[in-house]
Scaffold this motif. Sequence first.
Motif, PDB file in Angstrom:
ATOM      1  N   SER A   9       0.833  -1.196   0.000  1.00  0.00           N
ATOM      2  CA  SER A   9       0.000   0.000   0.000  1.00  0.00           C
ATOM      3  C   SER A   9       0.872   1.252   0.000  1.00  0.00           C
ATOM      4  O   SER A   9       2.035   1.231   0.392  1.00  0.00           O
ATOM      5  CB  SER A   9      -0.909   0.006   1.223  1.00  0.00           C
ATOM      6  OG  SER A   9      -0.182   0.329   2.389  1.00  0.00           O
ATOM      7  N   ASP A  10       0.267   2.363  -0.462  1.00  0.00           N
ATOM      8  CA  ASP A  10       0.954   3.658  -0.446  1.00  0.00           C
ATOM      9  C   ASP A  10       1.436   3.989   0.949  1.00  0.00           C
ATOM     10  O   ASP A  10       2.559   4.444   1.150  1.00  0.00           O
ATOM     11  CB  ASP A  10       0.014   4.773  -0.903  1.00  0.00           C
ATOM     12  CG  ASP A  10      -0.350   4.692  -2.375  1.00  0.00           C
ATOM     13  OD1 ASP A  10       0.141   3.788  -3.069  1.00  0.00           O
ATOM     14  OD2 ASP A  10      -1.133   5.542  -2.821  1.00  0.00           O
ATOM     15  N   LEU A  11       0.569   3.758   1.945  1.00  0.00           N
ATOM     16  CA  LEU A  11       0.930   4.120   3.317  1.00  0.00           C
ATOM     17  C   LEU A  11       2.084   3.276   3.824  1.00  0.00           C
ATOM     18  O   LEU A  11       2.997   3.788   4.472  1.00  0.00           O
ATOM     19  CB  LEU A  11      -0.271   3.984   4.246  1.00  0.00           C
ATOM     20  CG  LEU A  11      -1.313   5.084   4.128  1.00  0.00           C
ATOM     21  CD1 LEU A  11      -2.472   4.813   5.075  1.00  0.00           C
ATOM     22  CD2 LEU A  11      -0.717   6.442   4.409  1.00  0.00           C
ATOM     23  N   GLY A  94      -3.279  -1.357  10.016  1.00  0.00           N
ATOM     24  CA  GLY A  94      -1.920  -1.439  10.558  1.00  0.00           C
ATOM     25  C   GLY A  94      -0.945  -0.570   9.786  1.00  0.00           C
ATOM     26  O   GLY A  94      -0.041   0.032  10.360  1.00  0.00           O
ATOM     27  N   ASP A  95      -1.118  -0.497   8.441  1.00  0.00           N
ATOM     28  CA  ASP A  95      -0.268   0.361   7.614  1.00  0.00           C
ATOM     29  C   ASP A  95      -0.479   1.827   7.993  1.00  0.00           C
ATOM     30  O   ASP A  95       0.472   2.591   8.121  1.00  0.00           O
ATOM     31  CB  ASP A  95      -0.577   0.180   6.130  1.00  0.00           C
ATOM     32  CG  ASP A  95      -0.202  -1.196   5.606  1.00  0.00           C
ATOM     33  OD1 ASP A  95       0.497  -1.944   6.326  1.00  0.00           O
ATOM     34  OD2 ASP A  95      -0.612  -1.522   4.476  1.00  0.00           O
ATOM     35  N   ALA A  96      -1.738   2.217   8.165  1.00  0.00           N
ATOM     36  CA  ALA A  96      -2.041   3.600   8.525  1.00  0.00           C
ATOM     37  C   ALA A  96      -1.475   3.937   9.903  1.00  0.00           C
ATOM     38  O   ALA A  96      -0.896   5.004  10.105  1.00  0.00           O
ATOM     39  CB  ALA A  96      -3.552   3.841   8.494  1.00  0.00           C
ATOM     40  N   GLN A  97      -1.596   3.018  10.858  1.00  0.00           N
ATOM     41  CA  GLN A  97      -1.043   3.239  12.201  1.00  0.00           C
ATOM     42  C   GLN A  97       0.471   3.413  12.137  1.00  0.00           C
ATOM     43  O   GLN A  97       1.028   4.297  12.798  1.00  0.00           O
ATOM     44  CB  GLN A  97      -1.391   2.062  13.120  1.00  0.00           C
ATOM     45  CG  GLN A  97      -2.832   2.013  13.553  1.00  0.00           C
ATOM     46  CD  GLN A  97      -3.167   3.096  14.583  1.00  0.00           C
ATOM     47  OE1 GLN A  97      -2.305   3.715  15.189  1.00  0.00           O
ATOM     48  NE2 GLN A  97      -4.447   3.328  14.764  1.00  0.00           N
ATOM     49  N   VAL A 100       1.315   6.830  10.671  1.00  0.00           N
ATOM     50  CA  VAL A 100       1.087   7.891  11.650  1.00  0.00           C
ATOM     51  C   VAL A 100       2.241   7.949  12.651  1.00  0.00           C
ATOM     52  O   VAL A 100       2.708   9.031  13.012  1.00  0.00           O
ATOM     53  CB  VAL A 100      -0.276   7.716  12.365  1.00  0.00           C
ATOM     54  CG1 VAL A 100      -0.400   8.616  13.571  1.00  0.00           C
ATOM     55  CG2 VAL A 100      -1.415   7.968  11.388  1.00  0.00           C
ATOM     56  N   ARG A 101       2.739   6.799  13.068  1.00  0.00           N
ATOM     57  CA  ARG A 101       3.883   6.780  14.004  1.00  0.00           C
ATOM     58  C   ARG A 101       5.127   7.395  13.364  1.00  0.00           C
ATOM     59  O   ARG A 101       5.843   8.172  14.000  1.00  0.00           O
ATOM     60  CB  ARG A 101       4.178   5.352  14.460  1.00  0.00           C
ATOM     61  CG  ARG A 101       3.285   4.905  15.580  1.00  0.00           C
ATOM     62  CD  ARG A 101       3.759   3.582  16.189  1.00  0.00           C
ATOM     63  NE  ARG A 101       2.589   2.844  16.597  1.00  0.00           N
ATOM     64  CZ  ARG A 101       2.017   1.860  15.910  1.00  0.00           C
ATOM     65  NH1 ARG A 101       2.534   1.451  14.785  1.00  0.00           N
ATOM     66  NH2 ARG A 101       0.942   1.265  16.354  1.00  0.00           N
ATOM     67  N   VAL A 102       5.406   7.035  12.112  1.00  0.00           N
ATOM     68  CA  VAL A 102       6.575   7.584  11.415  1.00  0.00           C
ATOM     69  C   VAL A 102       6.427   9.096  11.258  1.00  0.00           C
ATOM     70  O   VAL A 102       7.366   9.852  11.504  1.00  0.00           O
ATOM     71  CB  VAL A 102       6.780   6.889  10.051  1.00  0.00           C
ATOM     72  CG1 VAL A 102       7.827   7.607   9.217  1.00  0.00           C
ATOM     73  CG2 VAL A 102       7.200   5.431  10.255  1.00  0.00           C
ATOM     74  N   LEU A 103       5.234   9.532  10.870  1.00  0.00           N
ATOM     75  CA  LEU A 103       4.982  10.963  10.723  1.00  0.00           C
ATOM     76  C   LEU A 103       5.142  11.684  12.062  1.00  0.00           C
ATOM     77  O   LEU A 103       5.800  12.723  12.149  1.00  0.00           O
ATOM     78  CB  LEU A 103       3.574  11.190  10.165  1.00  0.00           C
ATOM     79  CG  LEU A 103       3.152  12.632   9.917  1.00  0.00           C
ATOM     80  CD1 LEU A 103       4.068  13.308   8.910  1.00  0.00           C
ATOM     81  CD2 LEU A 103       1.709  12.668   9.441  1.00  0.00           C
ATOM     82  N   ALA A 104       4.573  11.117  13.116  1.00  0.00           N
ATOM     83  CA  ALA A 104       4.675  11.730  14.444  1.00  0.00           C
ATOM     84  C   ALA A 104       6.122  11.797  14.909  1.00  0.00           C
ATOM     85  O   ALA A 104       6.535  12.785  15.528  1.00  0.00           O
ATOM     86  CB  ALA A 104       3.825  10.961  15.450  1.00  0.00           C
ATOM     87  N   ASP A 105       6.912  10.771  14.615  1.00  0.00           N
ATOM     88  CA  ASP A 105       8.324  10.781  14.998  1.00  0.00           C
ATOM     89  C   ASP A 105       9.125  11.807  14.205  1.00  0.00           C
ATOM     90  O   ASP A 105      10.118  12.338  14.691  1.00  0.00           O
ATOM     91  CB  ASP A 105       8.948   9.394  14.805  1.00  0.00           C
ATOM     92  CG  ASP A 105       8.472   8.389  15.833  1.00  0.00           C
ATOM     93  OD1 ASP A 105       7.870   8.797  16.845  1.00  0.00           O
ATOM     94  OD2 ASP A 105       8.696   7.179  15.620  1.00  0.00           O
TER      95      ASP A 105
END
Length: 182
Positions: A9-11, A94-97, A100-105
Amino acid sequence: MSLEDERISDLRATAHPLRLQMLSLLTGAELSAAEVARELDVSQANASYHLRLLHDAGLLVIASEENVRGGLAKRYRHVWDAPRSAGAAPAADGDAQHYVRVLADAIPARFADRRPGAPDGTHLTDADLWVEPEVWSRVVSLVGEASALLHASAQPPRTEGTVRANLSVAAFELLPESRGTR
């Protein structure tokens, strides 16, 4: 394993800090793996690996190819507004989660690199609010418009007369029964 099973997936493809940087870099420029490696201070092999993953996920296109010392160098670019291919795998929760973690970090590191005293300053917002559906629809539209403007205006790194800017947004409707931050 079918082709659909092999496609990610893209995410999931973007859920890596280096790949997020590559997509941003390649939004405003067409670069080879060697150029990406120099810009991001990674090995060419590492850059090539991540560029292939992004290309295989349909997030990069090969903009051109040129002969370099007997080999063929591909120049990639991110077509941020291209429609995704019909064969792309849908994003699993799970991909979206993970994304989001990578973006938040990434946000604290990018914030640490901000330019203090920039003329337009810094805008930080955190909002877990109840609003009318029409207001929420307008907010989503405005965030999309800001993202599109920024992406459409992207220039190659260090182009004279440009500033390096960051926009990181996670906008989503919450479940009515959720309690927010826990």
